[in-house]
Design an enzyme around this catalytic site. Structure first.
Site, PDB file in Angstrom:
ATOM      1  N   SER A  42      32.201 -23.757   8.020  1.00 56.42           N
ATOM      2  CA  SER A  42      30.728 -23.955   7.946  1.00 56.42           C
ATOM      3  C   SER A  42      30.305 -24.158   6.287  1.00 56.42           C
ATOM      4  CB  SER A  42      29.624 -23.649   8.261  1.00 56.42           C
ATOM      5  OG  SER A  42      28.352 -24.250   8.484  1.00 56.42           O
ATOM      6  N   TYR A  78      25.002 -16.810  12.753  1.00 51.31           N
ATOM      7  CA  TYR A  78      26.127 -18.027  12.914  1.00 51.31           C
ATOM      8  C   TYR A  78      26.347 -17.569  11.313  1.00 51.31           C
ATOM      9  CZ  TYR A  78      27.236 -22.932  11.963  1.00 51.31           C
ATOM     10  OH  TYR A  78      28.130 -23.777  12.505  1.00 51.31           O
TER      11      TYR A  78
END
Length: 250
Positions: free
Chosen positions: A138, A151
């Site tokens: 990400s 995350y």
């Protein structure tokens, strides 16, 4: 790498970026296998794409991963591409202590599964003439969003792990790619998105998939949003300033 005639396994291939990738890769003439935890989602996608292969699998579970590996390698001996895409994102308030960490584990699903599935498949993939491991991390692996701390940490782990994997496999025929998507419109962390009003913020999953396919074809080993290009050449001070801009006071 060539983008047709491959046999490809995509984890989390029934929704979001995984689904967009599934559809793009099928159109290019690849044999595609997807896995996920929700059988109803898998069946729905298979009904829309009859040539697709599906398998229920919880990638966070060791035995489920081993079962997936056994089934895939016994039934798809030409498999040459593994795409570690499955992931979850949760808004977590660290002020709550351990209580805030209760529930599904982003470490297990996002990071541990990527590490162990790669390890399971690496020797099998090494026997192929051309093969690849594609890990989806990400943009938040580079500059984190404080609202989703675990995350971000898990994706930063995927980022570091992928660099190490690429280095160790550099003398093999396995190409190791990392995908660093920006914010994508998907069901990821939908409760939080509804709360902050960002359900339709980001790029479409199909646009992200197109960029991934293009990057793979061009052997671009870090496939990222153009905005990250400048960020990765910035100083740590620049990165810290962007972090402050993104997050503000808590």
């Amino acid at each position: 790498m060539k983008m047709e005639g491959n046999t490809i396994l995509i984890t989390g291939g029934a929704t979001g970026i995984g689904l967009a990738l599934t559809e793009s890769l099928l159109k290019l003439g690849n044999e595609v296998i997807i896995c996920g935890r929700r059988e109803d989602k898998l069946i729905k996608v298979q009904n829309e794409h009859p040539g697709l292969h599906i398998r229920v699998c919880d990638v966070s579970d060791e035995e489920s991963r081993k079962s997936l590996f056994k089934w895939v390698t016994e039934n798809f001996k030409d498999l040459n591409v593994l795409i570690n895409n499955a992931g979850i994102q949760r808004a977590i308030n660290l002020k709550e202590g351990v209580k805030g960490l209760e529930g599904e584990s982003e470490i297990k699903i996002n990071l541990e599964a990527t590490i162990y599935l790669s390890a399971l498949f690496v020797q099998f993939l090494e026997s192929k003439e051309e093969s690849a491991i594609v890990n989806v991390s990400s943009g938040l692996a580079i500059t984190p969003l404080a609202a989703v701390p675990i995350y971000c940490a898990s994706k930063a782990g995927v980022h570091t792990y992928t660099k190490c994997l690429r280095s160790q496999l550099s003398d093999t025929n396995i190409k190791v790619f990392e995908v660093l998507p920006p914010l994508v419109i998907s069901e990821l962390n939908m409760d939080y998105r509804k709360k902050v009003g960002t359900t339709n913020t980001g790029i479409k999953a199909v646009k992200c998939a197109d960029a991934i396919v293009d990057g793979l074809e061009k052997d671009k080993f870090e496939i990222q949003h153009p905005a990250l290009d400048n960020l990765k050449t910035s100083t740590m001070e620049d990165v810290d300033k962007l972090f402050e801009k993104m997050n503000g006071p808590w």
